[in-house]
Scaffold this active site. Structure first.
Site, PDB file in Angstrom:
ATOM      1  N   GLN A 268       0.485  -1.134  -0.365  1.00  0.00           N
ATOM      2  CA  GLN A 268       0.011  -0.200  -0.259  1.00  0.00           C
ATOM      3  C   GLN A 268       1.155   1.437   0.133  1.00  0.00           C
ATOM      4  O   GLN A 268       1.804   0.915   0.179  1.00  0.00           O
ATOM      5  CB  GLN A 268      -0.908   0.297   1.380  1.00  0.00           C
ATOM      6  CG  GLN A 268       0.052  -0.236   2.380  1.00  0.00           C
ATOM      7  CD  GLN A 268      -0.543  -0.364   4.057  1.00  0.00           C
ATOM      8  OE1 GLN A 268      -2.365  -0.590   3.747  1.00  0.00           O
ATOM      9  NE2 GLN A 268       0.153  -1.110   4.679  1.00  0.00           N
TER      10      GLN A 268
ATOM     11  N   ASP B  53       0.398  -0.111  12.097  1.00  0.00           N
ATOM     12  CA  ASP B  53       0.851   1.124  12.203  1.00  0.00           C
ATOM     13  C   ASP B  53       0.957   1.432  13.498  1.00  0.00           C
ATOM     14  O   ASP B  53       1.493   2.534  14.408  1.00  0.00           O
ATOM     15  CB  ASP B  53      -0.203   2.063  11.836  1.00  0.00           C
ATOM     16  CG  ASP B  53      -1.665   2.011  12.016  1.00  0.00           C
ATOM     17  OD1 ASP B  53      -1.450   1.692  13.490  1.00  0.00           O
ATOM     18  OD2 ASP B  53      -2.167   2.310  11.093  1.00  0.00           O
TER      19      ASP B  53
ATOM     20  N   ASP C 155       0.178 -12.765   6.283  1.00  0.00           N
ATOM     21  CA  ASP C 155      -1.598 -12.694   5.605  1.00  0.00           C
ATOM     22  C   ASP C 155      -1.830 -13.046   7.530  1.00  0.00           C
ATOM     23  O   ASP C 155      -1.774 -14.261   7.972  1.00  0.00           O
ATOM     24  CB  ASP C 155      -1.524 -13.450   4.832  1.00  0.00           C
ATOM     25  CG  ASP C 155      -3.049 -13.661   4.206  1.00  0.00           C
ATOM     26  OD1 ASP C 155      -3.828 -14.285   4.751  1.00  0.00           O
ATOM     27  OD2 ASP C 155      -3.029 -12.471   3.757  1.00  0.00           O
TER      28      ASP C 155
ATOM     29  N   ASP D 184      -8.740  -4.058  13.138  1.00  0.00           N
ATOM     30  CA  ASP D 184      -8.016  -2.578  11.890  1.00  0.00           C
ATOM     31  C   ASP D 184      -7.921  -2.722  10.827  1.00  0.00           C
ATOM     32  O   ASP D 184      -6.503  -2.140  10.806  1.00  0.00           O
ATOM     33  CB  ASP D 184      -7.036  -2.080  13.415  1.00  0.00           C
ATOM     34  CG  ASP D 184      -7.099  -0.669  12.961  1.00  0.00           C
ATOM     35  OD1 ASP D 184      -7.835  -0.042  12.294  1.00  0.00           O
ATOM     36  OD2 ASP D 184      -5.919  -0.266  13.557  1.00  0.00           O
TER      37      ASP D 184
END
Length: 495
Positions: free
Chosen positions: A263, A309, A363, A382
């Protein structure tokens, strides 16, 4: 279908003088077919990928781009019939136009999204234009290869299509494994355009130069040089362009922008916010994590899914009694940045450096599939934006069944459904219930301001919310959509 009737002309075709023998000349034309096909498929994949990033709903965007492009290829094949009598000059013009349109397509779409707020109309226009130009290639190449040496139509078509399909394979593999990770979408498209222009120009100006007058040769040369100059100028301006577009898009000074294998990661400094693939990741974590961690029973072992994150982890570690926390995220680079980047570590308060934390780049579906049952007291999902196709399996009944299996007795699962709307919220609710969990949906944020949706679930009775969030549950109930089927791997319904 390609028209394969002989060329008809009021004047006989001039004798073609080749700089090499017929065999090598045919091989060079087939090599040009290979290169052009590879470039064409890269343009298609660039449009599909960028549309998915910018608009979301990857399946819909891929379907629109590919269907428009295939239709346009048919239109281009028909239009190319008019150019067969000037096949060399026509092919040079088409390749120059394709190199320019395809090479600049990513920059144009990104600019439209950043400054105008939309990119779908431009996406359709570029898909159609690129499709028309790609469709015009094969009829003209068929004519050129027959000019070298006459061959039965079936054999010529077989040779051209074989080179075309192998080139498409090369382009399809080059995009995700070479262009995207090493050059990025914008520069990758510009480099592809340059390769396209050089391939078309060299074939015409060297191999078929006897088909062109000196004036036509000069025009072809100047057009290709102009295209290459424009692409080079765009490449030189790509850095300032991306910075300006990101500033317009994110509304702040971008201090970190990195395209990982999974991403795009963007961190702004004023205000300090994190975006993954353009979707904000700040501001909802307290409402997401708090109810799951504040419930009755022990909350010693925490699993954070797709929280590389460190922001949801930051909230979980604030609660007393947490002995261990495991973060499972497919993006190893995001985990590294969350540990080392000064801006991101300030945002997540160094949560990934806590000695109680183990971060696993894997994954989540496969990791849960091979995990031990009854391991965690709290599972915090999340998840990425549900409108991205790569997220579909993480919103499935099968995935939530694995998450429920990982819960210890009395454990809780919290799922962040984003701001996608009530349909997504209540589909996730139906999917969790189909996985054997009891649920409590709720919303957070001001009405009409892009509220974030959450579902709190447990294996026993329906979990309760803290008193401060009970109005959030009432707000969610007011949007209830009944009778929605669960989302599964075979029939994904979230997005």
């Amino acid at each position: 279908m390609i028209d394969q009737s002989p060329l008809r002309s009021a004047r006989p075709a001039r004798r073609l003088r080749l700089p090499v023998a017929a065999g090598p000349a045919r091989a060079l034309v087939l090599m040009a077919v290979f290169v052009c096909a590879a470039c064409g498929l890269v343009y298609e994949l660039e449009l599909v990928a960028l549309a998915s990033y910018l608009v979301g709903d990857s399946v819909t965007q891929a379907s629109v781009v590919l269907s428009v492009m295939v239709f346009a290829m048919g239109v281009g094949s028909l239009l190319a019939k008019r150019l067969r009598l000037v096949a060399a000059a026509g092919f040079a013009a088409i390749e120059a136009a394709l190199a320019l349109v395809g090479g600049l397509s990513v920059m144009a779409l990104y600019a439209g999204f950043a400054w105008l707020g939309q990119s779908r109309p431009a996406m359709i226009v570029f898909a159609f234009a690129i499709g028309v130009l790609i469709g015009a290639e094969v009829p003209l190449l068929m004519t050129l290869i027959q000019r070298i040496r006459r061959q039965d139509a079936g054999g010529a078509v077989a040779d051209l299509f074989a080179a075309d399909y192998v080139g498409a394979l090369a382009g399809g593999l080059a995009f995700p494994f070479l262009l995207l990770p090493f050059l990025g979408q914008l520069t990758g498209a510009l480099v592809t355009g340059a390769v396209n222009a050089v391939a078309g120009g060299v074939i015409v100006l060297w191999l078929f130069r006897s088909d062109l007058s000196r004036r036509a040769q000069l025009r072809v040369l100047l057009v290709n040089l102009a295209v290459l100059t424009l692409l080079a100028a765009a490449a030189l301006a790509s850095g300032p362009f991306e910075r300006a577009a990101r500033h317009a898009l994110y509304g702040g000074d971008v201090r970190l922008a990195e395209q990982t294998a999974v991403q795009e990661v963007v961190l702004t400094s004023t205000p300090r916010r994190l975006y993954l693939d353009g979707h904000p990741r700040c501001g909802y974590q307290a409402a997401f994590v708090g109810p799951a961690m504040a419930g009755p029973g022990p909350r010693r072992r925490v699993l954070v899914i797709a929280g590389g994150d460190g922001l949801a982890l930051r909230e979980a570690l604030r609660f007393p009694g947490v002995r261990s926390a495991t973060v499972v995220d497919p993006d190893a680079e995001l985990i590294r940045l969350a540990r080392t980047d000064p801006g991101l570590t300030l945002l997540n308060r160094h949560s990934l450096r806590d000695p109680r934390v183990r971060a696993v780049p894997a994954d989540p579906f496969e990791w849960l599939r091979h995990g031990r049952p009854g391991t965690y007291d709290v599972v915090l999902a999340d998840l990425p934006d549900p409108r991205l196709s790569r997220s579909a399996k993480l919103y499935s009944q099968e995935f939530f069944g694995l998450a429920a299996r990982a819960l210890a007795p009395g454990g809780r699962v919290a799922v962040h459904t984003g701001a996608a709307g009530p349909h997504t919220l209540w589909t996730v609710d139906a999917t969790l219930r189909a996985a054997g969990l009891r649920t409590t949906p709720y919303l957070d944020g001001p009405p009409g301001g892009g509220r974030s949706g959450f579902v709190l679930a447990a294996t026993g009775s329906a979990p309760g919310l803290p008193p401060a969030l009970r109005p959030a549950a009432d707000a969610a109930s007011a949007t209830r959509i009944r009778g929605l089927p669960p989302s599964t791997l075979i029939r994904p319904r979230v997005g």
